[in-house]
Every structure is written in C-alpha cells, then in structure tokens.
Design an enzyme around this catalytic site. Structure first.
Site, PDB file in Angstrom:
ATOM      1  N   ASP A   1       0.857  -1.197   0.000  1.00 44.88           N
ATOM      2  CA  ASP A   1       0.000   0.000   0.000  1.00 44.88           C
ATOM      3  C   ASP A   1       0.890   1.243   0.000  1.00 44.88           C
ATOM      4  O   ASP A   1       1.735   1.395   0.884  1.00 44.88           O
ATOM      5  CB  ASP A   1      -0.898   0.000   1.247  1.00 44.88           C
ATOM      6  CG  ASP A   1      -1.925  -1.120   1.198  1.00 44.88           C
ATOM      7  OD1 ASP A   1      -2.431  -1.422   0.099  1.00 44.88           O
ATOM      8  OD2 ASP A   1      -2.213  -1.725   2.254  1.00 44.88           O
TER       9      ASP A   1
ATOM     10  N   LYS B   1      -0.410  10.129   0.526  1.00 47.40           N
ATOM     11  CA  LYS B   1      -0.411  11.439   1.194  1.00 47.40           C
ATOM     12  C   LYS B   1       0.761  11.538   2.176  1.00 47.40           C
ATOM     13  O   LYS B   1       0.990  10.603   2.952  1.00 47.40           O
ATOM     14  CB  LYS B   1      -1.726  11.646   1.964  1.00 47.40           C
ATOM     15  CG  LYS B   1      -2.922  11.786   1.049  1.00 47.40           C
ATOM     16  CD  LYS B   1      -4.173  12.107   1.834  1.00 47.40           C
ATOM     17  CE  LYS B   1      -5.346  12.179   0.889  1.00 47.40           C
ATOM     18  NZ  LYS B   1      -6.587  11.691   1.449  1.00 47.40           N
TER      19      LYS B   1
HETATM   20  C1  SAM Z   1      -1.663  -2.557  -2.872  1.00 43.64           C
HETATM   21  S1  SAM Z   1      -2.057  -4.200  -2.508  1.00 43.64           S
HETATM   22  C2  SAM Z   1      -0.955  -5.148  -3.555  1.00 43.64           C
HETATM   23  C3  SAM Z   1      -1.365  -6.577  -3.710  1.00 43.64           C
HETATM   24  C4  SAM Z   1      -0.437  -7.478  -4.539  1.00 43.64           C
HETATM   25  N1  SAM Z   1       0.876  -7.601  -3.933  1.00 43.64           N
HETATM   26  C5  SAM Z   1      -0.337  -7.042  -5.972  1.00 43.64           C
HETATM   27  O1  SAM Z   1       0.774  -6.681  -6.394  1.00 43.64           O
HETATM   28  O2  SAM Z   1      -1.342  -7.060  -6.666  1.00 43.64           O
HETATM   29  C6  SAM Z   1      -1.365  -4.397  -0.904  1.00 43.64           C
HETATM   30  C7  SAM Z   1      -1.821  -5.642  -0.169  1.00 43.64           C
HETATM   31  O3  SAM Z   1      -1.152  -5.754   1.071  1.00 43.64           O
HETATM   32  C8  SAM Z   1      -2.057  -6.214   2.055  1.00 43.64           C
HETATM   33  N2  SAM Z   1      -1.544  -5.773   3.366  1.00 43.64           N
HETATM   34  C9  SAM Z   1      -1.366  -4.509   3.783  1.00 43.64           C
HETATM   35  N3  SAM Z   1      -0.842  -4.467   5.005  1.00 43.64           N
HETATM   36  C10 SAM Z   1      -0.670  -5.771   5.383  1.00 43.64           C
HETATM   37  C11 SAM Z   1      -0.167  -6.387   6.561  1.00 43.64           C
HETATM   38  N4  SAM Z   1       0.274  -5.667   7.601  1.00 43.64           N
HETATM   39  N5  SAM Z   1      -0.132  -7.731   6.612  1.00 43.64           N
HETATM   40  C12 SAM Z   1      -0.574  -8.475   5.558  1.00 43.64           C
HETATM   41  N6  SAM Z   1      -1.062  -7.940   4.423  1.00 43.64           N
HETATM   42  C13 SAM Z   1      -1.109  -6.610   4.334  1.00 43.64           C
HETATM   43  C14 SAM Z   1      -3.382  -5.601   1.675  1.00 43.64           C
HETATM   44  O4  SAM Z   1      -4.474  -6.312   2.209  1.00 43.64           O
HETATM   45  C15 SAM Z   1      -3.311  -5.671   0.152  1.00 43.64           C
HETATM   46  O5  SAM Z   1      -3.864  -6.861  -0.344  1.00 43.64           O
END
Ligand code: SAM
Length: 216
Positions: free
Chosen positions: A120, A124
């Site tokens: 993610d 911002k």
């Molecule tokens: C922007 S998405 C990217 C997904 C994938 N890696 C892709 O390239 O399509 C980020 C993912 O990280 C997961 N995520 C964020 N923080 C996390 C955490 N602390 N532990 C496990 N998953 C997390 C979110 O649920 C989301 O599915």
C-alpha cells in the site's frame, strides 16, 4: 485488523472447502518442516493481494515452499482457487497481519527470500508513516532471512521506491544486489500482477529493489 471488503461466493466457498489444505495458524510457523513435510528453500510473500504472483511463482518453483501472509480474506479466497486450479501444493497461507506474524511467530533465519510486491503506497505525506517499509521493519525482515537471503520489493510509486532505497541502505547487515544507490532490473521471475498491470495502464514505472542479508 482484518479488512473484509467484498467477498464473492466462490471466494467464500473456497475458504471453507480449501482452508484445511492451505490455511495454517501463526503457531504452525514454528515448525515449517512439519507443515510442508520436507525441508526446502522457503519464500514468504507479504500482502499477496489476489495471489497472482504467489500462485505463479509457486507453480514455477515446485522445489521451494511458499508462505503467503495477507489480511484481506477475499484475496486469500482468490489465491486458494488459483492453487486448486493448478494443483499447487507448495503454498500455505497465514491470514493475519504480517508485522505481527514476523514479530511474534516466524522464527529467525527461516527465509531464503521475502517478497513485498506493491505494498500500500499511502500517497499522502501525512500517511507516509503508515508505509510498511520503515527502519524497524527492514531490521525485522533481516532477522527472518537466512544469511544470503533476499528481500525483494517492488513498487510503482517513485517516492516510495526512494524511501525503500534510503531505509534499506541505512539498515546495517544488507547489501544492495544492484550496487549502492541503484534499483534492480525487473527480475523475469516476478510475474505481472493485476495491480502492476493497472499501474502500467496509467503509465506508471515500476522499481524493483533486491537486498541480500549479508553473510556473517
Ligand atoms: C496494494 S495491494 C498489492 C497486492 C499485490 N501484492 C499485488 O501486487 O497485486 C497491498 C496488499 O497488502 C495487504 N496488506 C497490507 N498491510 C498488510 C499487513 N500488515 N499484513 C498483511 N497484508 C497486508 C493488503 O491487504 C493488500 O492486499
């Protein structure tokens, strides 16, 4: 915190039907030889989203064991369907916060590689502190890697890429595989995810960073 979002009927059904085969508890991470019934190179992916990269890499590398860590249950359901479709059995999934899992459950010097693809971006400025790649996280990952193990990150946000580079080069015990101050060329083994495809359509560039845990 588990973010639910919308779950399709197929994903929900997959969690129920396939959960026993693929989902493991945090505690099971203490004995991965028992989980996988073998000793093999071990790779973890944090935040695998819908599981495109994880499913493709696990299929391409049957000699490795893969551990996916994701909080988003619809994504977990989606991954399980992909694993079933291709009869992939070298993946196990922990549905939990990856930082918690690394801090409290995954033993040190376990991983040959850790993948963090398109975390993610929190674009911002006031949210940058929520980004997962921070000094403390880099140190935590270093401890989970075996000496010589690789922390592979990719992002399509330029300033996050710069942050990753700065954080990683300021953390001792790592070596930038591409050389100091450099990004790595996109490794051909990293599959194109939906997230990346979307970025490409928007004209975003992608930065890969590969850092090796120094051999003591
Ligand atoms: C922007 S998405 C990217 C997904 C994938 N890696 C892709 O390239 O399509 C980020 C993912 O990280 C997961 N995520 C964020 N923080 C996390 C955490 N602390 N532990 C496990 N998953 C997390 C979110 O649920 C989301 O599915």
């Amino acid at each position: 915190m588990r973010r639910e979002g919308r779950m399709t009927r197929a994903q929900q059904e997959a969690l129920g039907r396939l959960g026993q085969s693929y989902l493991i508890t945090e505690n099971a991470l203490q004995d991965l030889d028992a989980v996988f019934q073998r000793r093999a190179p071990r790779v973890a992916e944090i935040g695998f989203g819908m599981g495109d990269a994880l499913a493709a890499m696990a299929k391409a590398k049957p000699h490795c064991d893969f551990i996916g860590i994701e909080v988003h249950r619809p994504g977990v359901g989606s991954l399980l369907l992909k694993l079933e479709k291709d009869a992939v059995d070298n993946v196990r999934v922990v549905c939990a916060d990856a930082v918690e899992v690394l801090q409290h459950h995954l033993p040190d010097t376990t991983l040959d590689a850790l993948h963090l693809f398109f975390p993610d971006p929190w674009p911002k400025t006031r949210h940058h502190k929520r980004r997962i790649v921070q000094a403390e996280f880099a140190e935590l990952v270093r401890r989970k890697l075996k000496p010589g193990g690789i922390f592979h990150m990719a992002t399509d946000w330029e300033d996050y890429a710069r942050q990753m580079l700065t954080v990683m080069e300021s953390t001792s015990g790592y070596q930038n595989v591409a050389g100091v101050g450099a990004y790595s060329p996109r490794p051909s083994e990293r599959p194109l995810t939906k997230f990346e495809q979307r970025g490409q359509r928007l004209g975003h560039r992608v930065w890969d960073l590969l850092f090796m845990r120094a051999r003591e």
